[in-house]
Design an enzyme around this catalytic site. Structure first.
Site, short mmCIF file in Angstrom:
data_model
loop_
_atom_site.label_atom_id
_atom_site.label_comp_id
_atom_site.label_asym_id
_atom_site.label_seq_id
_atom_site.Cartn_x
_atom_site.Cartn_y
_atom_site.Cartn_z
N LYS A 151 50.04 13.66 70.79
CA LYS A 151 49.29 14.39 71.75
C LYS A 151 47.94 14.15 71.40
O LYS A 151 47.17 14.11 72.33
CB LYS A 151 49.79 15.84 71.65
CG LYS A 151 51.32 16.23 71.41
CD LYS A 151 52.08 15.65 72.53
CE LYS A 151 53.45 16.19 72.52
NZ LYS A 151 54.58 15.98 71.86
N ASP A 196 55.59 22.01 61.08
CA ASP A 196 55.86 21.15 62.06
C ASP A 196 54.30 21.17 62.70
O ASP A 196 54.03 22.25 63.50
CB ASP A 196 56.83 21.19 62.91
CG ASP A 196 56.81 20.09 64.18
OD1 ASP A 196 55.97 19.11 64.20
OD2 ASP A 196 57.64 20.34 65.02
N TRP A 212 61.44 24.45 69.54
CA TRP A 212 61.39 23.25 70.39
C TRP A 212 62.75 22.82 70.51
O TRP A 212 63.57 22.50 69.14
CB TRP A 212 60.40 21.85 69.51
CG TRP A 212 60.37 20.53 70.42
CD1 TRP A 212 60.39 20.49 71.63
CD2 TRP A 212 60.51 19.58 69.50
NE1 TRP A 212 60.26 19.21 71.89
CE2 TRP A 212 60.66 18.46 70.76
CE3 TRP A 212 60.68 19.02 68.37
CZ2 TRP A 212 60.54 17.32 70.23
CZ3 TRP A 212 60.43 17.74 68.08
CH2 TRP A 212 60.57 16.73 69.16
#
Ligand code: LMR
Length: 400
Positions: free
Chosen positions: A246, A211, A130
């Site tokens: 999310k 993560d 990311w």
């Protein structure tokens, strides 16, 4: 003082979000920033969130400070969500949690903790990872290196190269892994591969930093936490940064948590005191609202089951979009195999087109994705998926 400052380039993901908003073309398709969207292109407030929010507001009598660790009830709920009820590390009192301002805040606090514990630390991230991992982690002063991960030829993990890369790392190197729904590629480790990585991490004395920003959006709430739960059960030290953006749809409420698994309850307490100090010196305390909502959902059976269903619907929609887009691309661009998209998980895939083609898609067809060709699958809808596939076909054919 400020005269000397130069203008910074736009953020690769958030800059795209602004460019999309400014595009007036009605055909525009937003596959840029990673937010879930329904078939109308909306990012709705989840029903469970709406109900929990009402309950929280009705009960709230004060806006006084909470604490640098945030909401202790939220932290406990998150531990059970992430590690699972009755996880051995929880039972042994080896886990400490601090609420953080989103997954980004959690990642940064974790990096600051590593810096305090091991000033010379290097964190190794997957190639690719990311985009924001790099500034978030190195901003703390720790060094960053990369290990091989994605195999563009298959759309899967290049597991042999990954293992060979990790095998070379010195003891106490920190390895950043994506819990599930790898961002940006959608290529995840299988359960068997997690076990192999565990064996290597154990043998080499590496420190995993996981993560997990998409729990529930890949295969299932428990399934997506497989790696975290396995590592926390088997290893003396694990760092886990979690986001509720999310899976709870709480993006702007900045809700996340950092869990540290350590060897003993004494070291766990020392770590928590360090985390409190770090939080106090950066932002003092995390915002309360999103965490209060998550606590309400996770501690109420009815809301929890409604939320589980809503995450399930988001996950199923993404999975069926994956099938649909592969079928559309097979028709529009039969010369290219896009079937890997269906085998991947979570919000993202690399489309696998070059940067000129990405720009052509944006400039000529108003289809937005990051320059590395990452697409947010959830940005596709029944009324734009055909247009998207045709636009890709035209760009691949070199046409307009
Ligand atoms: C993304 O990857 O698009 C999301 O995680 C949003 C962000 O902050 O970059």
């Amino acid at each position: 003082m400020f005269e000397r400052l130069e203008r910074m380039p736009d953020d690769p993901i958030l800059g795209l979000m602004a460019a999309f908003r400014a595009d007036a073309d009605p055909r525009k398709v937003d596959l840029g920033v990673g937010v879930y969207r329904n078939d109308r292109g909306e990012t709705p407030v989840l029903e469970a969130v709406r109900k929990a929010e009402q309950a929280v507001l009705a009960r709230q009598t004060s806006k006084t400070y909470v604490a640098p660790i945030g909401n202790a009830g939220f932290n406990q709920c998150m531990e059970r969500l992430v590690f699972g009820e009755d996880h051995p590390a929880l039972k042994a009192g080896r886990v400490r949690t601090i609420q953080a301002p989103g997954g980004c805040g959690a990642l940064r606090v974790g990096a600051e903790l590593i810096k305090v514990a091991m000033p010379e630390a290097t964190v190794h991230v997957s190639t690719p990872t990311w985009a924001n991992h790099v500034p978030l982690l190195t901003g703390s002063g720790i060094k960053l290196e990369r290990y091989p991960y994605y195999d563009a030829a298959t759309g899967g993990v290049n597991f042999g190269s990954m293992m060979a890369g990790l095998e070379k790392l010195p003891a106490r190197a920190v390895v950043l892994l994506h819990g599930s729904c790898h961002n940006p590629t959608g290529a995840d480790l299988s359960e068997a591969q997690w076990r192999e990585v565990l064996a290597l991490v154990t043998k080499r004395g590496l420190i995993p930093y996981i993560d997990m920003a998409y729990q529930g959006l890949g295969t299932g709430v428990a399934e997506d936490a497989f790696g975290v739960r396995l590592f926390a059960a088997e290893l003396p030290e694990v760092i886990v940064a979690v986001s509720c953006s999310k899976n709870f749809g709480l993006y702007r409420e900045r809700t996340g948590a950092l869990h540290i698994v350590s060897q003993t309850t004494q070291s766990a307490d020392a770590i928590l005191s360090q985390l409190v100090r770090i939080a106090r010196t950066i932002y003092s305390m995390p915002p309360d609202h999103g965490a209060a909502i998550v606590q309400e959902i996770l501690s109420n059976d009815g809301l929890r089951s409604a939320w589980t269903d809503e995450v399930g619907s988001m996950r199923n929609r993404i999975a069926s979009l994956r099938q649909d887009v592969v079928a559309r691309l097979a028709k529009s661009a039969p010369q290219r195999d896009f079937s890997f998209i269906e085998r991947q998980r979570g919000m993202f895939s690399y489309l696998g087109v070059n940067v000129d083609q990405v720009r052509a898609l944006r400039e000529r067809h108003h289809v937005y994705m990051t320059d590395d060709s990452r697409i947010n699958i959830a940005g596709l809808r029944s009324d734009n998926i055909g247009y998207f596939a045709d636009s890709v076909a035209q760009v691949l054919a070199g046409g307009k």
